[in-house]
Design a protein around this motif. Sequence first.
Motif, PDB file in Angstrom:
ATOM      1  N   ALA A 309      11.755  24.823 134.720  1.00 16.48           N
ATOM      2  CA  ALA A 309      11.802  23.586 134.770  1.00 16.48           C
ATOM      3  C   ALA A 309      12.812  22.873 133.744  1.00 16.48           C
ATOM      4  CB  ALA A 309      10.266  22.973 135.068  1.00 16.48           C
ATOM      5  N   LEU A 310      12.349  23.322 132.661  1.00 14.40           N
ATOM      6  CA  LEU A 310      13.531  23.176 131.512  1.00 14.40           C
ATOM      7  C   LEU A 310      14.964  23.264 131.712  1.00 14.40           C
ATOM      8  CD1 LEU A 310      13.818  21.497 128.734  1.00 14.40           C
ATOM      9  CD2 LEU A 310      13.176  23.923 127.786  1.00 14.40           C
ATOM     10  N   TYR A 311      15.328  24.622 132.412  1.00 11.78           N
ATOM     11  CA  TYR A 311      16.461  25.093 132.552  1.00 11.78           C
ATOM     12  C   TYR A 311      17.007  24.223 133.772  1.00 11.78           C
ATOM     13  CZ  TYR A 311      20.302  27.743 134.877  1.00 11.78           C
ATOM     14  OH  TYR A 311      21.568  28.182 135.348  1.00 11.78           O
ATOM     15  N   ASP A 312      16.453  23.942 134.804  1.00  6.22           N
ATOM     16  CA  ASP A 312      16.901  23.158 135.954  1.00  6.22           C
ATOM     17  C   ASP A 312      17.225  21.714 135.367  1.00  6.22           C
ATOM     18  OD1 ASP A 312      16.678  25.178 137.531  1.00  6.22           O
ATOM     19  OD2 ASP A 312      14.726  24.606 138.576  1.00  6.22           O
ATOM     20  N   GLN A 313      16.258  20.942 134.628  1.00  5.63           N
ATOM     21  CA  GLN A 313      16.714  19.762 134.053  1.00  5.63           C
ATOM     22  C   GLN A 313      17.838  19.643 133.251  1.00  5.63           C
ATOM     23  OE1 GLN A 313      13.415  18.410 131.447  1.00  5.63           O
ATOM     24  NE2 GLN A 313      14.904  17.182 130.344  1.00  5.63           N
ATOM     25  N   LEU A 314      17.986  20.741 132.465  1.00  8.39           N
ATOM     26  CA  LEU A 314      19.304  20.831 131.633  1.00  8.39           C
ATOM     27  C   LEU A 314      20.525  20.867 132.513  1.00  8.39           C
ATOM     28  CD1 LEU A 314      17.895  22.758 128.403  1.00  8.39           C
ATOM     29  CD2 LEU A 314      18.360  20.168 128.712  1.00  8.39           C
ATOM     30  N   LEU A 315      20.211  21.820 133.452  1.00  9.43           N
ATOM     31  CA  LEU A 315      21.446  22.330 134.119  1.00  9.43           C
ATOM     32  C   LEU A 315      22.120  20.936 135.096  1.00  9.43           C
ATOM     33  CD1 LEU A 315      23.589  24.106 135.123  1.00  9.43           C
ATOM     34  CD2 LEU A 315      22.066  24.814 136.960  1.00  9.43           C
ATOM     35  N   THR A 316      21.121  20.225 135.624  1.00  4.02           N
ATOM     36  CA  THR A 316      21.372  18.974 136.200  1.00  4.02           C
ATOM     37  C   THR A 316      21.934  17.958 135.364  1.00  4.02           C
ATOM     38  OG1 THR A 316      19.315  19.247 137.816  1.00  4.02           O
ATOM     39  CG2 THR A 316      20.405  17.066 137.624  1.00  4.02           C
ATOM     40  N   GLN A 317      21.682  17.667 134.228  1.00  7.47           N
ATOM     41  CA  GLN A 317      22.211  16.980 133.320  1.00  7.47           C
ATOM     42  C   GLN A 317      23.672  17.339 133.037  1.00  7.47           C
ATOM     43  OE1 GLN A 317      20.017  16.726 129.593  1.00  7.47           O
ATOM     44  NE2 GLN A 317      18.094  16.323 130.414  1.00  7.47           N
ATOM     45  N   ALA A 318      24.018  18.617 132.974  1.00  5.92           N
ATOM     46  CA  ALA A 318      25.264  19.021 132.674  1.00  5.92           C
ATOM     47  C   ALA A 318      26.113  18.965 133.865  1.00  5.92           C
ATOM     48  CB  ALA A 318      25.293  20.518 132.177  1.00  5.92           C
ATOM     49  N   ARG A 319      25.556  18.987 135.075  1.00  3.53           N
ATOM     50  CA  ARG A 319      26.278  18.743 136.360  1.00  3.53           C
ATOM     51  C   ARG A 319      26.546  17.410 136.476  1.00  3.53           C
ATOM     52  NH1 ARG A 319      27.706  22.847 139.370  1.00  3.53           N
ATOM     53  NH2 ARG A 319      27.246  25.102 138.530  1.00  3.53           N
ATOM     54  N   ALA A 323      30.165  15.342 137.115  1.00  2.93           N
ATOM     55  CA  ALA A 323      30.323  14.898 138.674  1.00  2.93           C
ATOM     56  C   ALA A 323      31.605  14.104 138.822  1.00  2.93           C
ATOM     57  CB  ALA A 323      29.129  13.838 139.413  1.00  2.93           C
ATOM     58  N   ALA A 324      32.135  13.476 137.679  1.00  3.15           N
ATOM     59  CA  ALA A 324      33.246  12.721 138.068  1.00  3.15           C
ATOM     60  C   ALA A 324      34.653  13.449 138.081  1.00  3.15           C
ATOM     61  CB  ALA A 324      33.509  11.772 136.647  1.00  3.15           C
ATOM     62  N   GLY A 325      34.384  14.941 137.826  1.00  2.00           N
ATOM     63  CA  GLY A 325      35.729  15.385 137.859  1.00  2.00           C
ATOM     64  C   GLY A 325      36.419  16.040 136.299  1.00  2.00           C
ATOM     65  N   SER A 326      35.989  17.380 136.111  1.00  2.00           N
ATOM     66  CA  SER A 326      36.570  17.635 134.574  1.00  2.00           C
ATOM     67  C   SER A 326      37.300  19.108 134.816  1.00  2.00           C
ATOM     68  CB  SER A 326      35.282  17.407 133.793  1.00  2.00           C
ATOM     69  OG  SER A 326      34.825  16.293 133.755  1.00  2.00           O
ATOM     70  N   THR A 327      37.680  19.374 133.644  1.00  2.00           N
ATOM     71  CA  THR A 327      38.343  21.207 133.525  1.00  2.00           C
ATOM     72  C   THR A 327      37.094  21.778 133.605  1.00  2.00           C
ATOM     73  OG1 THR A 327      38.376  20.581 131.292  1.00  2.00           O
ATOM     74  CG2 THR A 327      40.398  20.068 132.862  1.00  2.00           C
ATOM     75  N   GLY A 328      37.281  23.079 133.776  1.00  2.00           N
ATOM     76  CA  GLY A 328      36.360  24.016 133.499  1.00  2.00           C
ATOM     77  C   GLY A 328      35.906  24.182 132.010  1.00  2.00           C
ATOM     78  N   ALA A 329      36.983  24.102 131.210  1.00  2.00           N
ATOM     79  CA  ALA A 329      36.577  23.918 129.850  1.00  2.00           C
ATOM     80  C   ALA A 329      35.831  22.753 129.196  1.00  2.00           C
ATOM     81  CB  ALA A 329      37.883  23.980 128.791  1.00  2.00           C
ATOM     82  N   ASP A 330      36.093  21.680 129.617  1.00  2.00           N
ATOM     83  CA  ASP A 330      35.121  20.583 129.549  1.00  2.00           C
ATOM     84  C   ASP A 330      33.508  20.873 130.050  1.00  2.00           C
ATOM     85  OD1 ASP A 330      37.732  18.023 129.968  1.00  2.00           O
ATOM     86  OD2 ASP A 330      37.206  19.265 128.087  1.00  2.00           O
ATOM     87  N   TYR A 331      33.458  21.409 131.135  1.00  2.00           N
ATOM     88  CA  TYR A 331      32.251  21.604 131.688  1.00  2.00           C
ATOM     89  C   TYR A 331      31.414  22.477 130.805  1.00  2.00           C
ATOM     90  CZ  TYR A 331      28.350  23.409 134.442  1.00  2.00           C
ATOM     91  OH  TYR A 331      27.116  23.887 135.178  1.00  2.00           O
ATOM     92  N   GLY A 332      32.058  23.681 130.361  1.00  2.00           N
ATOM     93  CA  GLY A 332      31.458  24.439 129.421  1.00  2.00           C
ATOM     94  C   GLY A 332      30.820  24.031 128.042  1.00  2.00           C
ATOM     95  N   GLN A 333      31.861  23.133 127.613  1.00  2.71           N
ATOM     96  CA  GLN A 333      31.445  22.509 126.267  1.00  2.71           C
ATOM     97  C   GLN A 333      30.206  21.728 126.579  1.00  2.71           C
ATOM     98  OE1 GLN A 333      35.222  20.484 125.219  1.00  2.71           O
ATOM     99  NE2 GLN A 333      36.304  22.429 124.631  1.00  2.71           N
ATOM    100  N   ARG A 334      30.252  21.052 127.690  1.00  2.69           N
ATOM    101  CA  ARG A 334      29.087  20.050 127.890  1.00  2.69           C
ATOM    102  C   ARG A 334      27.698  20.854 128.145  1.00  2.69           C
ATOM    103  NH1 ARG A 334      32.886  17.044 130.474  1.00  2.69           N
ATOM    104  NH2 ARG A 334      32.581  17.928 132.418  1.00  2.69           N
ATOM    105  N   LEU A 335      28.073  21.890 128.892  1.00  2.00           N
ATOM    106  CA  LEU A 335      26.785  22.772 128.965  1.00  2.00           C
ATOM    107  C   LEU A 335      26.389  23.382 127.736  1.00  2.00           C
ATOM    108  CD1 LEU A 335      25.386  24.013 131.599  1.00  2.00           C
ATOM    109  CD2 LEU A 335      26.916  26.161 131.320  1.00  2.00           C
ATOM    110  N   GLN A 336      27.242  23.803 126.810  1.00  2.00           N
ATOM    111  CA  GLN A 336      26.584  24.383 125.709  1.00  2.00           C
ATOM    112  C   GLN A 336      26.028  23.218 124.993  1.00  2.00           C
ATOM    113  OE1 GLN A 336      28.035  27.582 124.617  1.00  2.00           O
ATOM    114  NE2 GLN A 336      26.160  27.480 123.640  1.00  2.00           N
ATOM    115  N   ALA A 337      26.372  21.896 124.956  1.00  2.00           N
ATOM    116  CA  ALA A 337      25.785  20.954 124.061  1.00  2.00           C
ATOM    117  C   ALA A 337      24.513  20.480 124.744  1.00  2.00           C
ATOM    118  CB  ALA A 337      26.780  19.391 124.337  1.00  2.00           C
TER     119      ALA A 337
END
Length: 454
Positions: A309-319, A323-337
């Motif tokens: 449940a915690l994993y899904d919550q955090l993944l949803t936040q990152a995605r 949603a506005a459209g970003s580069t793969g590198a930006d997504y990876g950094q947000r996911l890490q954060a």
Amino acid sequence: MSTSEFLSTDAIRRLFAQAMSRMYRAEVPLYGDLVDLVAQINAQVLDTDAELASQLQRNDGRGRLDEERHGAIRVGTAEELSTLRRLFAVMGMQPVGYYDLSVAGVPVHSTAFRPTDAAALAANPFRVFTSLLRLELIEDDALRAQAAAILARRRIFTDDALALIEQAEHDGGLSTADAERFVAQALETFRWHGDATVALDTYHALQEAHRLIADVVSFRGPHINHLTPRTLDIDAAQAAMIERGMAAKAVIEGPPPRACPILLRQTSFKALEEPVHFPDGEGGRAGSHTARFGEIEQRGLALTHKGRALYDQLLTQAREADAAGSTGADYGQRLQAVFVGFPDDHATLRTEGLGFYRYQLTDAGRAAPGRVADLPAERLIAEGLATADPIIYEDFLPVSAAGIFQSNLGGGEQRAYAAHANRSAFEEALGARVHDEFALYQQLQDDSLTSLRA
């Protein structure tokens, strides 16, 4: 024939997995390059990480690592799915989990056929992620009816394969000779065929509805679309793929890099464009199809309901942030954060009930049975009397699977999240209930604690 003369289901599964790997290596030579690359990365990791090497040795993980594979197959009808269930049962593989991939815009729902107990997983953890096309999600009524009629005409299993499945069900197993025949015949279902069964214009119409629909409906068999070796360092493997000129995905699917890996991380090289012959008029017409690719995965800790449940919550936040459209590198950094919010040490993961662990006595613990009987598990670990190793996640993640599918069918990264889950319809087509993966992991943990006290 007595059951003692039957080849074990573990042995049949190993034969089949090895035969599948040889076939796919011959059909897709880049897969062979990927297997060699992963073997090199794994050897380097084990040479430099003595703790991980010891952990794998304790849990029968070292022997299975070189053989470990998962494949993926897509079928079009309930009859095909239910027969696959029977075929995989001959190899000791059961349907585990229900996955709704429409959550990411892919018109299938799925399960994973795999072994379920500790001994079978240690012997060979071969898995096949199996998806059923959802014709009801095709919006065009005429195209949906045409696709159903095409699928109704095809037969994806050989007569000998069906006969050997029935024989195994009736007798309770197969002899070595019959098991070898079974593997050879079962392999035909998964083989690539370069001749389409539909005209080129029909193929294009199916492709416009969804590229995966064209992949499932247009061929006489549900060719295996990838085989996946397991790496111990997917970031190093991804970098090595790029260095070697493989067209790797820009984004590794799943959680970010962590000190304590969790669940599943996946990447792949882009699917091959393969020549296809379409039966159009006299002599037919030449075309091409894109479906088969090479994938690698890194597996980590299986999470409890609370952890998931915690994993899904955090993944949803990152995605949602992406949603506005970003580069793969930006997504990876947000996911890490975002995933800073998920504990990254095993003691916390255990004490907060976020993951499943396998408990075993150390030599010191075995020498002090009286103390073992009286102390709680965490005290045993603190005093060096027991170890707690992560139970490896053996299953899949629907959004990650869809991301791999989409990027290898010619689409972009998935953005759609409208779900159409229908587990009861899937199980009706399957002809059985799917196993609850959380219950399986809980049983593995409970059994290890029982053995600890015994």
